[in-house]
Design a protein around this motif. Sequence first.
Motif, short mmCIF file in Angstrom:
data_model
loop_
_atom_site.label_atom_id
_atom_site.label_comp_id
_atom_site.label_asym_id
_atom_site.label_seq_id
_atom_site.Cartn_x
_atom_site.Cartn_y
_atom_site.Cartn_z
N SER A 209 17.34 -74.74 9.61
CA SER A 209 17.75 -73.48 9.00
C SER A 209 17.17 -72.26 9.70
CB SER A 209 17.41 -73.48 7.52
OG SER A 209 16.09 -73.89 7.34
N GLY A 210 16.43 -72.48 10.76
CA GLY A 210 15.98 -71.33 11.54
C GLY A 210 14.87 -70.56 10.89
N THR A 211 14.10 -71.23 10.01
CA THR A 211 12.97 -70.56 9.36
C THR A 211 11.99 -70.08 10.42
OG1 THR A 211 13.20 -72.32 7.74
CG2 THR A 211 11.32 -70.87 7.46
N HIS A 254 22.87 -79.57 3.69
CA HIS A 254 21.57 -79.56 4.36
C HIS A 254 21.01 -80.98 4.49
CE1 HIS A 254 18.19 -77.75 6.20
NE2 HIS A 254 17.35 -78.20 5.30
N GLY A 326 10.94 -80.84 0.69
CA GLY A 326 11.58 -79.75 1.43
C GLY A 326 10.73 -78.50 1.48
N ALA A 328 6.67 -76.94 -0.38
CA ALA A 328 5.51 -77.34 -1.19
C ALA A 328 5.83 -77.25 -2.67
CB ALA A 328 4.34 -76.41 -0.85
N HIS A 347 6.89 -86.95 -4.75
CA HIS A 347 6.86 -85.82 -3.83
C HIS A 347 6.99 -86.36 -2.41
CE1 HIS A 347 4.67 -81.72 -3.01
NE2 HIS A 347 5.84 -81.79 -2.45
N GLY A 348 7.95 -85.83 -1.67
CA GLY A 348 8.18 -86.35 -0.33
C GLY A 348 8.09 -85.27 0.73
N GLY A 350 9.68 -84.20 4.67
CA GLY A 350 10.66 -84.48 5.71
C GLY A 350 11.15 -83.21 6.34
N MET A 351 11.93 -83.35 7.36
CA MET A 351 12.53 -82.19 8.01
C MET A 351 13.87 -82.58 8.61
SD MET A 351 9.53 -81.86 10.90
CE MET A 351 10.04 -80.26 11.45
N THR A 352 14.66 -81.58 8.99
CA THR A 352 15.98 -81.85 9.55
C THR A 352 15.87 -82.89 10.67
OG1 THR A 352 16.48 -79.55 9.07
CG2 THR A 352 18.05 -80.71 10.46
N HIS A 379 1.77 -85.98 -0.38
CA HIS A 379 3.18 -86.06 0.01
C HIS A 379 3.63 -87.46 0.40
CE1 HIS A 379 1.88 -81.91 0.43
NE2 HIS A 379 3.11 -81.61 0.07
N ASP A 438 3.75 -78.91 11.51
CA ASP A 438 3.08 -78.90 10.21
C ASP A 438 1.64 -79.34 10.39
OD1 ASP A 438 5.32 -78.11 8.88
OD2 ASP A 438 5.81 -80.08 8.07
N ARG A 453 2.47 -74.94 7.25
CA ARG A 453 3.09 -74.89 8.57
C ARG A 453 2.09 -74.20 9.49
NH1 ARG A 453 9.48 -73.58 8.54
NH2 ARG A 453 9.98 -75.71 7.98
N LYS A 554 13.48 -72.22 0.81
CA LYS A 554 12.04 -72.14 1.10
C LYS A 554 11.60 -70.68 1.12
CE LYS A 554 13.01 -75.86 4.08
NZ LYS A 554 12.31 -77.08 4.29
P1 ADP Z 1 13.51 -75.50 8.66
O1 ADP Z 1 12.43 -76.08 9.56
O2 ADP Z 1 14.56 -74.85 9.40
O3 ADP Z 1 12.97 -74.75 7.47
P2 ADP Z 1 13.75 -78.06 7.42
O4 ADP Z 1 14.51 -78.21 6.19
O5 ADP Z 1 13.90 -79.06 8.46
O6 ADP Z 1 14.21 -76.71 7.99
O7 ADP Z 1 12.23 -77.87 7.03
C1 ADP Z 1 11.24 -78.81 7.28
C2 ADP Z 1 9.91 -78.25 6.91
O8 ADP Z 1 9.81 -78.09 5.49
C3 ADP Z 1 8.75 -79.16 7.25
O9 ADP Z 1 8.39 -79.03 8.60
C4 ADP Z 1 7.67 -78.64 6.31
O10 ADP Z 1 7.03 -77.49 6.83
C5 ADP Z 1 8.45 -78.23 5.10
N1 ADP Z 1 8.34 -79.26 4.06
C6 ADP Z 1 9.16 -80.28 3.84
N2 ADP Z 1 8.75 -81.01 2.79
C7 ADP Z 1 7.62 -80.42 2.34
C8 ADP Z 1 6.72 -80.66 1.27
N3 ADP Z 1 6.91 -81.65 0.41
N4 ADP Z 1 5.66 -79.84 1.12
C9 ADP Z 1 5.45 -78.81 1.97
N5 ADP Z 1 6.28 -78.51 2.97
C10 ADP Z 1 7.35 -79.30 3.17
#
Ligand code: ADP
Length: 575
Positions: A209-211, A254, A326, A328, A347-348, A350-352, A379, A438, A453, A554
């Motif tokens: 998503s280009g955060t 997504h 996705g 915190a 609580h999980g 992950g990332m794209t 997590h 991360d 992050r 986010k």
């Molecule tokens: P983008 O990086 O573009 O925001 P993503 O959806 O791939 O898109 O985001 C992944 C990021 O979201 C992870 O690298 C992490 O920083 C954050 N993330 C995912 N799950 C968690 C979680 N349970 N707690 C905290 N951060 C999380």
Amino acid sequence: MQKAFLSGLMMEQPLLVSEILSHAQRCHASTEIVSRLWSGEIVRTSWGEMAKRSAQLAQALQAEGVDIGSGKRIATLAWNGARHLELYYAVPSMGAVLHTLNPRLFHAQLIYIIQHAEDEIIFVDPHLLPFASALDRALGSVKKWVALCDANELTGILAQFSVQNNALGLSCAALKGLQDYESFIAPFSGEMSWPELPEQMACGLCYTSGTTGDPKGVLYSHRSTVLHALASALPDVKNLSARDAALPVVPMFHVNAWGIPYSAGIVGCKLILPGPRVDGDSLFELLDLEGATLTVGVPTIWMLLLETMRQHGRKPFKLERISVGGAACPPALSDPFIQEFGIEVNHGWGMTETSPVGSLSKPRNTTSTVAASTLHHRHGRPLFGVQMEIVDEQGRALPHDGKATGELLVKGHWVANNYFGAHKENAIPPGEWFHTGDVANIDTEENIQIIDRTKDMIKSGGEWISSIALENAAMEHPEVQEAAAIGLPHPKWGERPLLLVVRRERGGEVDESDQANDVLTQGILAIMAKNVARWWLPNAVIFVQSLPRTATGKLYKITLRDQYRDFIFPPEQLP
Ligand code: ADP
């Protein structure tokens, strides 16, 4: 020369998305798929019906010039619904690539992404047609738009747009090759056998998503998608079975709705697709009416649902489990689901780039009841198929003792090794790690905890402060609905934290005088001091109406840092 080895004597079959579809059609034909449309209307279909219509769709796409095995990108701009699910299965099964577009992105980002992916056909929810018409002119590669509705609905909605604004109605009607979905697939029989494709072939494309920079395309393969869906359904992950009714709130635009649409086909569970209405009341009603046992989504959604559950004084009646990830998820948000309503929270992380599921919090046989009740504050541990490591700035592996923190590295069957369109030389060599950006620790039981992050950590006097820990601590205060901590430049310490707080709405007048704000600030700091070191406490607290969020829900800290760039900390409040 490679040494000869004794081959196993087992059938060889590629892992393909079409195999999931065919299995669901054979074994779970009558299991329901329920969609709620924009209008609120609930529409029912089944895995059997869906599979037949997916084949019709593939035939229609072929007639439109999308050859079997062509790898062409077919995009969707749509909420969670049954027609979207048909695209999820038809496009990969015929050897094209499903590219899910996020309607919450800015126009410029979407145009960049569509052009980068060279999408040819875009399937769009009819209510998003005005949005599509604003994009269309800038898009060279797109030859056709298909509205996810029938002919009557399309005529009706175009007329409605024209009444609102004639120019808008005309520009929607003028979208290249615009046609409704039902007329698009109607001429075709749905009698076809899916091709046997190589399992390494691309099947899905999703841009980050280009955060933290330009969106980058992650290109999933059939193999990675099937393995991810299988592993995600396991008992220590989503625990998904044919006895479940799953409601993914996480959008299908997504990261494959966290794999739920494919895991659901594997186990043959009922699927409930909520469309665009994901406010607390709408969700509660749908979860309740359709007997959902499992629901998954980002923390903001659960904030809304929790409020509604408290108003009703009960949970949706069959709801057993919530998976959150996705972003915190503060314990102040997740604990009440367990303590007040007896719902299991997992609580999980992950990332794209990890398809996305990497880890999930689940107790073990040896986990005590006390430890299990707070397991979701971390997590989770990696699922089979994913390995994780933490390293220091020199790349040295750190101990898994729950204390040492470093950058989280991952590798596995469904972890990306390069981005779509990037140079081959940029690919991660086999066996090497993907750097997540991360910061985490890993405890003795292999549970990870995301600290922050890298780009959001606050460096004060050469030491790191976790913005997530500050937010979690602030949310322990009953008056705090949401909180965001950001680091801002400070002449003495390099950076210090600023805390932005959205007050909890309780109805009635809110006292926003300086005096009331000071009292609340002191109260928040006092509660925070119980959970974080004193020198971590924010130098200032500002009350705001809302916090900016990214297209995937986010906290958008880049915007916040920009907005408060010139903020000067009051010297008298330095800790
Ligand atoms: P983008 O990086 O573009 O925001 P993503 O959806 O791939 O898109 O985001 C992944 C990021 O979201 C992870 O690298 C992490 O920083 C954050 N993330 C995912 N799950 C968690 C979680 N349970 N707690 C905290 N951060 C999380």
